[in-house]
Design a protein around this motif. Sequence first.
Motif, mmCIF file in Angstrom:
data_model
loop_
_atom_site.group_PDB
_atom_site.id
_atom_site.type_symbol
_atom_site.label_atom_id
_atom_site.label_comp_id
_atom_site.label_asym_id
_atom_site.label_seq_id
_atom_site.Cartn_x
_atom_site.Cartn_y
_atom_site.Cartn_z
ATOM 1 N N LYS A 49 -7.125 -10.964 -7.341
ATOM 2 C CA LYS A 49 -8.409 -10.270 -7.434
ATOM 3 C C LYS A 49 -8.482 -9.196 -6.362
ATOM 4 C CE LYS A 49 -13.338 -11.015 -6.654
ATOM 5 N NZ LYS A 49 -14.385 -12.005 -6.295
ATOM 6 N N TYR A 50 -8.991 -8.029 -6.743
ATOM 7 C CA TYR A 50 -9.263 -6.959 -5.795
ATOM 8 C C TYR A 50 -10.763 -6.822 -5.601
ATOM 9 C CZ TYR A 50 -10.314 -2.324 -4.094
ATOM 10 O OH TYR A 50 -10.867 -1.286 -3.380
ATOM 11 N N THR A 51 -11.171 -6.744 -4.303
ATOM 12 C CA THR A 51 -12.597 -6.601 -4.023
ATOM 13 C C THR A 51 -12.891 -5.543 -2.986
ATOM 14 O OG1 THR A 51 -12.464 -8.351 -2.371
ATOM 15 C CG2 THR A 51 -13.133 -8.989 -4.590
ATOM 16 N N SER A 52 -11.968 -4.681 -2.677
ATOM 17 C CA SER A 52 -12.103 -3.560 -1.740
ATOM 18 C C SER A 52 -11.747 -3.909 -0.299
ATOM 19 C CB SER A 52 -13.513 -2.949 -1.777
ATOM 20 O OG SER A 52 -14.421 -3.736 -1.040
ATOM 21 N N ALA A 53 -11.392 -5.148 -0.024
ATOM 22 C CA ALA A 53 -10.992 -5.512 1.337
ATOM 23 C C ALA A 53 -9.635 -4.899 1.690
ATOM 24 C CB ALA A 53 -10.943 -7.027 1.490
ATOM 25 N N ALA A 54 -8.742 -4.846 0.747
ATOM 26 C CA ALA A 54 -7.411 -4.279 0.972
ATOM 27 C C ALA A 54 -6.906 -3.752 -0.354
ATOM 28 C CB ALA A 54 -6.450 -5.322 1.516
ATOM 29 N N THR A 55 -6.217 -2.622 -0.317
ATOM 30 C CA THR A 55 -5.775 -2.017 -1.578
ATOM 31 C C THR A 55 -4.584 -2.735 -2.181
ATOM 32 O OG1 THR A 55 -4.430 -0.424 -0.355
ATOM 33 C CG2 THR A 55 -6.666 0.257 -0.959
ATOM 34 N N LEU A 56 -3.783 -3.411 -1.360
ATOM 35 C CA LEU A 56 -2.653 -4.183 -1.873
ATOM 36 C C LEU A 56 -3.059 -5.653 -1.867
ATOM 37 C CD1 LEU A 56 0.259 -4.133 -2.894
ATOM 38 C CD2 LEU A 56 0.996 -4.455 -0.517
ATOM 39 N N VAL A 57 -3.064 -6.227 -3.034
ATOM 40 C CA VAL A 57 -3.537 -7.597 -3.185
ATOM 41 C C VAL A 57 -2.367 -8.491 -3.563
ATOM 42 C CG1 VAL A 57 -5.152 -9.103 -4.382
ATOM 43 C CG2 VAL A 57 -5.733 -6.695 -4.023
ATOM 44 N N LYS A 58 -2.213 -9.558 -2.846
ATOM 45 C CA LYS A 58 -1.150 -10.521 -3.166
ATOM 46 C C LYS A 58 -1.752 -11.681 -3.945
ATOM 47 C CE LYS A 58 1.825 -9.332 0.727
ATOM 48 N NZ LYS A 58 2.746 -8.569 -0.156
ATOM 49 N N GLY A 59 -1.026 -12.088 -4.971
ATOM 50 C CA GLY A 59 -1.496 -13.181 -5.805
ATOM 51 C C GLY A 59 -0.527 -14.348 -5.797
ATOM 52 N N ILE A 60 -0.694 -15.190 -6.797
ATOM 53 C CA ILE A 60 0.167 -16.361 -6.885
ATOM 54 C C ILE A 60 1.488 -15.995 -7.558
ATOM 55 C CG2 ILE A 60 -1.800 -17.923 -6.948
ATOM 56 C CD1 ILE A 60 -1.351 -18.169 -9.974
ATOM 57 N N ASN A 61 2.475 -16.859 -7.369
ATOM 58 C CA ASN A 61 3.770 -16.730 -8.042
ATOM 59 C C ASN A 61 4.487 -15.419 -7.736
ATOM 60 O OD1 ASN A 61 3.144 -19.196 -9.215
ATOM 61 N ND2 ASN A 61 2.355 -18.268 -11.079
ATOM 62 N N GLY A 62 4.232 -14.832 -6.563
ATOM 63 C CA GLY A 62 4.947 -13.631 -6.143
ATOM 64 C C GLY A 62 4.428 -12.323 -6.708
ATOM 65 N N PHE A 63 3.353 -12.369 -7.460
ATOM 66 C CA PHE A 63 2.775 -11.153 -8.019
ATOM 67 C C PHE A 63 1.884 -10.451 -7.000
ATOM 68 C CE2 PHE A 63 3.972 -10.975 -12.415
ATOM 69 C CZ PHE A 63 4.304 -12.277 -12.747
ATOM 70 N N GLU A 64 1.814 -9.145 -7.114
ATOM 71 C CA GLU A 64 0.878 -8.371 -6.325
ATOM 72 C C GLU A 64 0.427 -7.160 -7.129
ATOM 73 O OE1 GLU A 64 3.145 -7.643 -2.755
ATOM 74 O OE2 GLU A 64 3.703 -5.643 -3.440
ATOM 75 N N ALA A 65 -0.694 -6.586 -6.714
ATOM 76 C CA ALA A 65 -1.233 -5.424 -7.410
ATOM 77 C C ALA A 65 -1.787 -4.451 -6.374
ATOM 78 C CB ALA A 65 -2.318 -5.834 -8.394
ATOM 79 N N GLU A 66 -1.670 -3.175 -6.677
ATOM 80 C CA GLU A 66 -2.161 -2.150 -5.768
ATOM 81 C C GLU A 66 -3.284 -1.364 -6.418
ATOM 82 O OE1 GLU A 66 0.762 0.546 -4.279
ATOM 83 O OE2 GLU A 66 -0.592 1.375 -2.764
ATOM 84 N N PHE A 67 -4.400 -1.303 -5.733
ATOM 85 C CA PHE A 67 -5.540 -0.530 -6.201
ATOM 86 C C PHE A 67 -5.391 0.912 -5.739
ATOM 87 C CE2 PHE A 67 -9.780 0.349 -7.517
ATOM 88 C CZ PHE A 67 -10.381 1.116 -6.549
ATOM 89 N N LYS A 68 -5.373 1.848 -6.687
ATOM 90 C CA LYS A 68 -5.284 3.264 -6.355
ATOM 91 C C LYS A 68 -6.487 3.968 -6.968
ATOM 92 C CE LYS A 68 -0.270 3.644 -5.822
ATOM 93 N NZ LYS A 68 0.956 4.366 -6.231
ATOM 94 N N LYS A 69 -7.458 4.261 -6.115
ATOM 95 C CA LYS A 69 -8.692 4.858 -6.606
ATOM 96 C C LYS A 69 -8.443 6.244 -7.185
ATOM 97 C CE LYS A 69 -13.474 5.777 -5.244
ATOM 98 N NZ LYS A 69 -14.472 5.681 -4.138
ATOM 99 N N SER A 70 -7.578 7.027 -6.548
ATOM 100 C CA SER A 70 -7.333 8.393 -7.009
ATOM 101 C C SER A 70 -6.717 8.412 -8.400
ATOM 102 C CB SER A 70 -6.411 9.120 -6.023
ATOM 103 O OG SER A 70 -5.175 8.457 -5.926
ATOM 104 N N GLU A 71 -5.987 7.359 -8.733
ATOM 105 C CA GLU A 71 -5.349 7.279 -10.045
ATOM 106 C C GLU A 71 -6.095 6.323 -10.979
ATOM 107 O OE1 GLU A 71 -0.921 7.807 -7.980
ATOM 108 O OE2 GLU A 71 -1.258 6.204 -9.436
ATOM 109 N N THR A 72 -7.148 5.725 -10.506
ATOM 110 C CA THR A 72 -7.896 4.668 -11.234
ATOM 111 C C THR A 72 -6.935 3.672 -11.862
ATOM 112 O OG1 THR A 72 -8.087 5.979 -13.272
ATOM 113 C CG2 THR A 72 -9.892 6.154 -11.668
ATOM 114 N N SER A 73 -6.000 3.213 -11.039
ATOM 115 C CA SER A 73 -5.000 2.273 -11.546
ATOM 116 C C SER A 73 -5.004 0.988 -10.739
ATOM 117 C CB SER A 73 -3.607 2.910 -11.500
ATOM 118 O OG SER A 73 -3.173 3.077 -10.169
#
Lengths: 112, 117
Positions: A49-73
Motif C-alpha cells: 500500500k502507498y500512502t504518501s509516506a515514501a514513494t518506494l513501497v516494499k510489500g510481501i514476497n519480495g514485491f515493491e512498487a514505486e509511486f511516480k506522481k509526475s507519471e501518475t504511475s
Amino acid sequence: AQSVTQLDSHVSVSEGTPVLLRCNYSSSYSPSLFWYVQHPNKGLQLLLKYTSAATLVKGINGFEAEFKKSETSFHLTKPSAHMSDAAEYFCVVSSEGNKLVFGAGTILRVKS
Amino acid sequence: SAVISQKPSRDICQRGTSLTIQCQVDSQVTMMFWYRQQPGQSLTLIATANQGSEATYESGFVIDKFPISRPNLTFSTLTVSNMSPEDSSIYLCSVEDPNRGITDTQYFGPGTRLTVL
C-alpha cells in the motif's frame, strides 16, 4: 473520479527474471494506492500500500512498487520471479468513502 | 489483520431462486463491503454495509436484487435474489481492519463462487 489502468492484461516471465506489472492511475487528489494478488481459486491478498509516506513501497514476497506522481504511475516490480508468483494482480486506488476502484487485472505467468 | 470467513464457499443454483451469502469477521469492524467478480473480470463494488444503517448501493445495483443485512459489528449477509445465469460470479466481502488503525485498507474474505444454471 478515481480510476486505474493496468497496461498489460497478461505478462509472461521466466523463473528467476525480473517482474514488471504496470499501472497508471487517475485521481483528483493524492490517493492511496494498493496492489492485491489473487491466486487461482483463492481470495485477494494485500501485497502493498502507498500512502504518501515514501514513494518506494516494499510489500510481501519480495514485491515493491514505486509511486511516480509526475507519471501518475504505480508499477509493481520484483527482482526475481518465482513459480509461486503466478497469479492475477490488481492495482487499486482508493476513492471517496474509502471505496476501492480496481484495475482490470494482470495475469502473471511464470515459466520454468 | 482480521480473519474473514464466507459461507458457502461455492454453490450451484437454479435460475429464479435466491442465495444468501454470509460473511463473518473475528473482530468488530465498522465498515463492510460486498464485491462481485464476474468471470474473467475485475472486482466491482456492490454496496457498503455499516452496522445500524441501510446499505449504500453503487450505481447499477439495487436493494431488491441484492438485499444486505448487517445485524452486528462482526456479521453481514448478501442475498442474490431471483437469480439468472448472469449472476454467476464470485462474491467477496471485505472489511477495514480497525485493529491496525488503518481506515482505507481492506481485507477480503475467500469469496463465494456462485454458478446459476
